[in-house]
Design an enzyme around this catalytic site. Structure first.
Site, PDB file in Angstrom:
ATOM      1  N   GLU A   1      -5.632  -4.913  10.625  1.00 58.72           N
ATOM      2  CA  GLU A   1      -4.616  -3.883  10.858  1.00 58.72           C
ATOM      3  C   GLU A   1      -5.024  -3.073  12.080  1.00 58.72           C
ATOM      4  OE1 GLU A   1      -2.477  -2.581   7.028  1.00 58.72           O
ATOM      5  OE2 GLU A   1      -4.390  -1.562   7.057  1.00 58.72           O
TER       6      GLU A   1
ATOM      7  N   HIS B   1      -9.767   0.936   4.874  1.00 58.50           N
ATOM      8  CA  HIS B   1      -8.472   1.184   5.511  1.00 58.50           C
ATOM      9  C   HIS B   1      -8.661   2.171   6.664  1.00 58.50           C
ATOM     10  CE1 HIS B   1      -4.410   2.567   6.266  1.00 58.50           C
ATOM     11  NE2 HIS B   1      -4.022   1.411   5.718  1.00 58.50           N
TER      12      HIS B   1
ATOM     13  N   GLY C   1       1.947   2.474  11.177  1.00 58.23           N
ATOM     14  CA  GLY C   1       2.913   3.572  11.318  1.00 58.23           C
ATOM     15  C   GLY C   1       3.721   3.482  12.608  1.00 58.23           C
TER      16      GLY C   1
ATOM     17  N   GLY D   1       2.827  -0.993   4.407  1.00 61.84           N
ATOM     18  CA  GLY D   1       2.740   0.437   4.105  1.00 61.84           C
ATOM     19  C   GLY D   1       4.121   1.002   3.798  1.00 61.84           C
TER      20      GLY D   1
ATOM     21  N   ASN E   1       0.844  -1.189   0.000  1.00 57.63           N
ATOM     22  CA  ASN E   1       0.000   0.000   0.000  1.00 57.63           C
ATOM     23  C   ASN E   1       0.884   1.245   0.000  1.00 57.63           C
ATOM     24  OD1 ASN E   1      -1.859   2.009   0.444  1.00 57.63           O
ATOM     25  ND2 ASN E   1      -2.456   1.323   2.503  1.00 57.63           N
ATOM     26  N   TRP E   2       1.017   1.840  -1.198  1.00 60.52           N
ATOM     27  CA  TRP E   2       1.915   2.988  -1.336  1.00 60.52           C
ATOM     28  C   TRP E   2       1.340   4.244  -0.677  1.00 60.52           C
ATOM     29  CZ3 TRP E   2       3.821   2.887  -7.167  1.00 60.52           C
ATOM     30  CH2 TRP E   2       4.607   1.750  -7.359  1.00 60.52           C
ATOM     31  N   LYS E   3       0.075   4.221  -0.330  1.00 65.66           N
ATOM     32  CA  LYS E   3      -0.599   5.402   0.233  1.00 65.66           C
ATOM     33  C   LYS E   3      -0.390   6.602  -0.699  1.00 65.66           C
ATOM     34  CE  LYS E   3      -0.348   3.315   4.733  1.00 65.66           C
ATOM     35  NZ  LYS E   3      -0.338   3.477   6.176  1.00 65.66           N
TER      36      LYS E   3
HETATM   37  P1  PGA Z   1       2.718   0.636   7.843  1.00 63.38           P
HETATM   38  O1  PGA Z   1       1.238   0.801   7.262  1.00 63.38           O
HETATM   39  O2  PGA Z   1       3.300  -0.626   7.247  1.00 63.38           O
HETATM   40  O3  PGA Z   1       3.448   1.868   7.392  1.00 63.38           O
HETATM   41  O4  PGA Z   1       2.607   0.541   9.335  1.00 63.38           O
HETATM   42  C1  PGA Z   1       0.413  -0.305   7.087  1.00 63.38           C
HETATM   43  C2  PGA Z   1      -0.903   0.085   6.452  1.00 63.38           C
HETATM   44  O5  PGA Z   1      -1.474   1.137   6.777  1.00 63.38           O
HETATM   45  O6  PGA Z   1      -1.417  -0.659   5.591  1.00 63.38           O
END
Ligand code: PGA
Length: 241
Positions: A156, A86, A162, A222, A2-4
């Site tokens: 999650e 999400h 994060g 992420g 998930n590149w966000k």
């Molecule tokens: P993260 O995010 O790996 O940066 O903790 C995971 C996500 O939100 O899918």
């Protein structure tokens, strides 16, 4: 992956996708990349060896919804599926009712729905278990048993997204059993086809541990997914399982 809202330009996105595609070659599993919406179509055309999913979708099939993206647009862009629910979308106001409609619409249109669930805090009274149950029940509320093969549940916990460290593998194992129990209460044996993933602070080492001991079929990544070195390490670590 998930590149966000990363990276900032298509040139960087293509470089990252090419690197991911290269590292994926020795990986026996399936890698799905969720790029920002404007990069979806050009990446599908430009880096063909990857599979793509969208990061979000609207719950109506079309209409006056400025800034939104529909299931048919996602399909037409060449994506295989979409992330729904999400934590960052829920924090921006997405409700369980919208998740129900989105999952229903996405699966009806042939997309794969990766539904993200997870509590914000882990209380000692067990309220988080109710949150998880409500989110799963909402996620599958609009689908037929035969659409279960287009569904995947990504647990999650918001407190691990994060964060420095992921949830412990033992706790994930318990959560995975709980998720499967809820799904089988709702659909019986048919629910066995639904994979459970873990997401939140995953890197190469934690991904491997989670796959070995957390009773999950995959991980949602992420931050590490936009760092080519970390992507390489992660896929290498999972390839040896
Ligand atoms: P993260 O995010 O790996 O940066 O903790 C995971 C996500 O939100 O899918």
């Amino acid at each position: 992956m998930n590149w966000k809202m990363n990276p900032g330009t298509y040139t960087e996105a293509r470089m990252l996708a090419r690197a991911t595609a290269r590292f994926q070659k020795s990986f026996p599993g399936v890698v799905y990349v969720a790029p920002p919406a404007p990069f979806l179509y050009p990446l599908v055309r430009g880096v063909r060896s990857l599979n793509y999913v969208a990061q979000r979708v609207h719950e109506e099939p079309q209409g006056a919804h400025t800034g939104e993206v529909s299931v048919s647009q996602i399909r037409d862009a060449g994506a295989h599926g979409v992330l729904i629910g999400h934590a960052e979308q829920r924090a921006a106001g997405e409700t369980n009712e919208q998740v129900t409609r989105k999952v229903s619409l996405a699966t009806q249109s042939g997309l794969y729905a990766i539904v993200c669930i997870g509590e914000s805090v882990r209380d000692s009274s067990g309220d988080y278990l109710r949150t998880v149950r409500e989110q799963i029940t909402a996620a599958v509320g609009g689908i037929e048993p035969r659409a279960l093969k287009q569904l995947c549940v990504a647990y999650e916990p918001v407190w691990a997204i994060g964060a420095e460290k992921p949830m412990g593998t033992h706790d994930m194992h318990e959560m995975s059993l709980y998720i499967r129990k809820i799904l089988s209460e709702l659909f019986g044996k048919a629910a066995r086809v639904v994979p459970v993933l873990y997401g939140g602070a995953i890197d190469a080492e934690t991904a491997r541990n989670m796959m070995l001991y957390g009773d999950v079929q995959g991980v949602l990544v992420g931050r590490a997914s936009v760092d080519p070195v970390k992507v390489k390490d992660l896929l290498a670590a999972l390839s040896t399982l």
